[in-house]
Design an enzyme around this catalytic site. Structure first.
Site, PDB file in Angstrom:
ATOM      1  N   GLY A   1     -16.030  -5.159 -15.696  1.00  8.50           N
ATOM      2  CA  GLY A   1     -14.026  -4.792 -14.702  1.00  8.50           C
ATOM      3  C   GLY A   1     -14.348  -3.974 -13.923  1.00  8.50           C
TER       4      GLY A   1
ATOM      5  CD  GLN B   1     -12.913   0.809 -10.309  1.00  5.79           C
ATOM      6  OE1 GLN B   1     -12.540   0.465 -11.026  1.00  5.79           O
ATOM      7  NE2 GLN B   1     -14.718   1.231 -10.075  1.00  5.79           N
TER       8      GLN B   1
ATOM      9  CB  CYS C   1     -17.443   3.950 -13.269  1.00 11.29           C
ATOM     10  SG  CYS C   1     -16.062   4.028 -12.085  1.00 11.29           S
ATOM     11  CG  LEU C   2     -18.648  -1.673 -10.209  1.00  9.63           C
ATOM     12  CD1 LEU C   2     -17.262  -2.381  -9.167  1.00  9.63           C
ATOM     13  CD2 LEU C   2     -19.767  -1.545  -9.884  1.00  9.63           C
TER      14      LEU C   2
ATOM     15  CG  HIS D   1     -15.193   2.649 -17.272  1.00 15.68           C
ATOM     16  ND1 HIS D   1     -15.505   3.120 -17.084  1.00 15.68           N
ATOM     17  CD2 HIS D   1     -14.028   1.842 -16.348  1.00 15.68           C
ATOM     18  CE1 HIS D   1     -16.542   3.336 -16.332  1.00 15.68           C
ATOM     19  NE2 HIS D   1     -15.286   3.362 -15.422  1.00 15.68           N
ATOM     20  CD  GLU D   2     -12.697  -0.907 -15.326  1.00 13.27           C
ATOM     21  OE1 GLU D   2     -11.874  -0.702 -14.568  1.00 13.27           O
ATOM     22  OE2 GLU D   2     -13.886  -1.846 -15.539  1.00 13.27           O
TER      23      GLU D   2
ATOM     24  CG  HIS E   1     -11.111   2.982 -13.244  1.00 11.41           C
ATOM     25  ND1 HIS E   1     -11.290   4.411 -12.536  1.00 11.41           N
ATOM     26  CD2 HIS E   1     -12.203   2.817 -13.368  1.00 11.41           C
ATOM     27  CE1 HIS E   1     -12.561   4.214 -12.685  1.00 11.41           C
ATOM     28  NE2 HIS E   1     -13.058   2.973 -12.628  1.00 11.41           N
TER      29      HIS E   1
HETATM   30 ZN    ZN Z   1     -15.149   2.601 -13.357  1.00 13.09          ZN
END
Ligand code: ZN
Length: 177
Positions: A49, A54, A103-104, A145-146, A149
């Site tokens: 995701g 991000q 997480c990226l 999670h998204e 963000h």
């Molecule tokens: Zn993340």
């Protein structure tokens, strides 16, 4: 399409929060291209995701895709590519489940995060049509999670015990079940 630079923890955009996407904006070539680029960037980074902050954009856009072959989160139930605009969690289960998250934007780390086991989310698809998503398990985790963000939160904020925080190599060595 092109790969976008991923915002990392410490960049103000990660903590800033986001604005909803208006209907006019959503139909603009800029936002449609952004969505395509977010998909490409997520796939390139083997993410499951990605949220617009991000990629340095403070808008309420998330993209999710889970494949059982994903090397970062193998053997999870597949979720076909999903684009959600202005997502809102409307309902959730009372029960939570612990699961490993990375997480990226927080590279090379993983931690054990409790998430609701089931969520109902309202939002729009990329054509501006209303959609409702009923997600459970890992899919519900990714959505939470998204959506975090979009509100300036990262998984580290949800860790009840920082002692579970681990680098990826050490995760493979000592934590993976
Ligand atoms: Zn993340």
């Amino acid at each position: 399409m092109s790969l976008l630079k991923i915002t990392r923890l410490g960049h103000p955009k990660i903590r800033q929060g986001t604005e909803p996407v208006s209907s006019e904006e959503l139909h603009s070539p800029e936002i449609q291209r952004l969505i395509d680029d977010m998909v490409e960037t997520m796939r390139d980074a083997h993410g499951v995701g990605i949220a617009a902050p991000q990629v340095h954009v403070s808008k309420q856009i998330i993209v999710i895709e889970v494949s059982p072959e994903n090397p970062r989160y193998p053997n999870q139930p597949a979720v076909p590519l999903m684009v959600l605009i202005n997502p809102v969690i409307m309902e959730h289960a009372e029960t939570t489940e612990d699961g490993w998250e990375g997480c990226l934007s927080v590279p090379d780390l993983r931690g054990l995060v409790p998430r609701w086991t089931r969520v109902k989310v309202n939002g729009l698809n990329r054509r501006g049509e209303a959609v409702q998503v009923d997600a459970e398990g890992f899919f519900a985790r990714v959505i939470q999670h998204e959506v975090d963000h979009l509100n300036g939160r990262v998984f580290l904020d949800r860790l009840p015990d920082l002692k579970t925080l681990t680098h990826l190599r050490e995760y493979e060595l000592f934590w993976k079940s």
